[in-house]
Design a protein around this motif. Structure first.
Motif, PDB file in Angstrom:
ATOM      1  N   ILE A  57      61.551  40.413 -19.410  1.00 36.41           N
ATOM      2  CA  ILE A  57      62.093  41.648 -18.834  1.00 36.41           C
ATOM      3  C   ILE A  57      62.301  42.689 -19.935  1.00 36.41           C
ATOM      4  N   GLY A  58      62.842  42.248 -21.078  1.00 39.17           N
ATOM      5  CA  GLY A  58      63.050  43.173 -22.188  1.00 39.17           C
ATOM      6  C   GLY A  58      61.745  43.769 -22.690  1.00 39.17           C
ATOM      7  N   ILE A  59      60.722  42.941 -22.811  1.00 31.05           N
ATOM      8  CA  ILE A  59      59.406  43.427 -23.274  1.00 31.05           C
ATOM      9  C   ILE A  59      58.831  44.414 -22.266  1.00 31.05           C
ATOM     10  N   ALA A  60      58.909  44.074 -20.982  1.00 33.92           N
ATOM     11  CA  ALA A  60      58.401  44.970 -19.946  1.00 33.92           C
ATOM     12  C   ALA A  60      59.139  46.304 -19.964  1.00 33.92           C
ATOM     13  N   ALA A  61      60.449  46.259 -20.150  1.00 27.22           N
ATOM     14  CA  ALA A  61      61.241  47.492 -20.191  1.00 27.22           C
ATOM     15  C   ALA A  61      60.863  48.349 -21.395  1.00 27.22           C
ATOM     16  N   SER A  93      68.477  50.429 -14.265  1.00 30.42           N
ATOM     17  CA  SER A  93      69.072  50.165 -12.955  1.00 30.42           C
ATOM     18  C   SER A  93      68.343  49.078 -12.177  1.00 30.42           C
ATOM     19  N   SER A  94      67.268  48.526 -12.745  1.00 29.66           N
ATOM     20  CA  SER A  94      66.447  47.581 -11.991  1.00 29.66           C
ATOM     21  C   SER A  94      67.106  46.213 -11.819  1.00 29.66           C
ATOM     22  N   ARG A  95      67.847  45.733 -12.834  1.00 32.32           N
ATOM     23  CA  ARG A  95      68.542  44.445 -12.743  1.00 32.32           C
ATOM     24  C   ARG A  95      69.824  44.526 -13.559  1.00 32.32           C
ATOM     25  N   PRO A  96      70.935  43.974 -13.067  1.00 34.65           N
ATOM     26  CA  PRO A  96      72.208  44.164 -13.770  1.00 34.65           C
ATOM     27  C   PRO A  96      72.613  43.076 -14.756  1.00 34.65           C
ATOM     28  N   THR A  97      72.004  41.891 -14.706  1.00 33.56           N
ATOM     29  CA  THR A  97      72.571  40.759 -15.443  1.00 33.56           C
ATOM     30  C   THR A  97      71.903  40.486 -16.774  1.00 33.56           C
ATOM     31  N   ALA A  98      70.577  40.567 -16.852  1.00 34.52           N
ATOM     32  CA  ALA A  98      69.858  40.186 -18.081  1.00 34.52           C
ATOM     33  C   ALA A  98      70.117  41.197 -19.196  1.00 34.52           C
ATOM     34  N   VAL A  99      70.823  40.771 -20.226  1.00 33.85           N
ATOM     35  CA  VAL A  99      71.195  41.697 -21.294  1.00 33.85           C
ATOM     36  C   VAL A  99      69.977  42.176 -22.078  1.00 33.85           C
ATOM     37  N   ASN A 100      68.893  41.400 -22.086  1.00 33.24           N
ATOM     38  CA  ASN A 100      67.696  41.825 -22.815  1.00 33.24           C
ATOM     39  C   ASN A 100      67.138  43.139 -22.285  1.00 33.24           C
TER      40      ASN A 100
END
Length: 361
Positions: A57-61, A93-100
């Protein structure tokens, strides 16, 4: 290990201005690559778990943030920065939990500010390089986590894992699956039990798929069978990933993880959390401060069935994650070493090591 080379969960096609991902909602029945060119497409892919796993998710962001301003025609820094901020806030704003997700976006913003005196074209190039660096660092971190984790176990043991913290959730190797992959390369012959991980079945669809492709001896079990395999003496260690680690060592991971940790404690089985330092949030005091995402009830009542498997109108509680209290965690394994209780001290020590290593580069 050939499968890890073939399937790349997240990549950038800069020439086509596209984020390329594997749609993980279709695995194992179909391997389909999506080419995402707009911010709404990238946002939807993160939100709907087409791309998932904290590092991925972090890489995609990061790549999404770069693509969001790549075509900017801003003539001055302030205009460009305002545009970047809008992109960042939207993706966040897409996901609230994953800190990455927030860590990667903050890092991309820091890159913008660090280069504010340069031409806009140079800032864009710096953003692309920063996103590439985030991905490359994840590969190195995953392998290091795998090496540290492998030092804690013996060949031939049984390992239980929950959800998917493998190559599909990261840039390569994974976190919780990294020691399994490294062990497979070295002939350790682990016997892995993969929880199916209701309600989205990441263990059944993704972990079992990955490990079978790699030739690992894997047995799929329903989540409520974990106690039985532990009681039978078939499991000697539990490895899980996580989406956020609090400063006191509490960890948020896919729903059901805390139950596995409690079972492991009961049966005297070490419970290890594998997490890159990018997943550790020292500004989050305890697990009580972690926002837990709640998802649509249809995931529980009908998503995987030809017909509904629950009565119309039934109330559904569907949290995506739960928090495992630090008291149930034997150790937290990172790319900078292994943290053990008390985590309030050992996690700080890991960041001191990280800072020292950064200065030596």
């Amino acid at each position: 290990m050939e499968q890890r080379k073939q399937i790349v969960p997240v990549a950038l096609d800069d020439a086509d201005s596209a984020l390329v991902i594997v749609d993980q909602t279709l695995i194992p029945n179909e391997t389909r690559y999506l080419r995402l060119k707009t911010q709404p497409e990238i946002w939807e892919a993160i939100h709907s778990l087409r791309v998932r796993g904290a590092p991925a998710i972090g890489i995609a962001a990061a790549y999404g943030a770069y693509l969001g301003v790549k075509a900017s025609d801003a003539a001055d820094f302030e205009s460009f920065y305002a545009e970047f901020r809008r992109v960042k806030e939207y993706l966040a704003s897409s996901r609230p939990t994953a800190v990455n997700l927030f860590w990667a976006l903050d890092r991309m913003e820091a890159c913008v500010l660090r280069n504010r005196e340069r031409p806009i074209a140079a800032i864009k190039e710096a953003l692309r390089a920063e996103a590439d660096a985030i991905k490359e660092e994840d590969v190195r971190a995953n392998r290091a986590i795998g090496e540290y984790a492998l030092s804690l176990v013996q060949p031939g043991i049984g390992i239980l894992t929950h959800c998917n913290a493998g190559a599909l959730a990261t840039a390569a190797y994974g976190t919780a699956l990294a020691p399994i992959y490294l062990g497979q390369e070295r002939g350790y012959n682990f016997k892995v039990f993969a929880d199916e991980t209701r309600p989205l079945l990441q263990g059944a669809r993704l972990t079992a798929y990955e490990l079978m492709q790699a030739g690992v001896d894997v047995t799929l079990i329903c989540d409520n069978m974990a106690s039985a395999v532990m009681k039978n003496g078939w499991v000697q260690a539990v490895f899980v990933g996580c989406d956020r680690v609090a400063a006191n060592g509490d960890t948020a991971n896919k729903i059901g993880t805390s139950g596995v940790a409690i079972l492991a404690k009961n049966y005297g089985i070490p419970f290890y959390v594998c997490a890159p330092t990018s997943t550790i949030d020292m500004n989050c005091a305890t697990g009580r401060d972690i926002q837990i995402e709640e998802r649509k009830p249809e995931e529980v009542t009908e998503q995987w069935y030809a017909k509904r498997m629950a009565p119309e109108g039934v109330k559904v509680f569907n949290p995506a994650f739960d928090v495992t209290d630090a008291e149930f965690i034997t150790a937290i394994i990172t790319e900078y070493g292994i943290a053990r209780p008390p985590y309030t001290e050992s996690l700080k020590e890991l960041f001191r090591r990280k800072e020292t290593a950064g200065k030596q580069v």
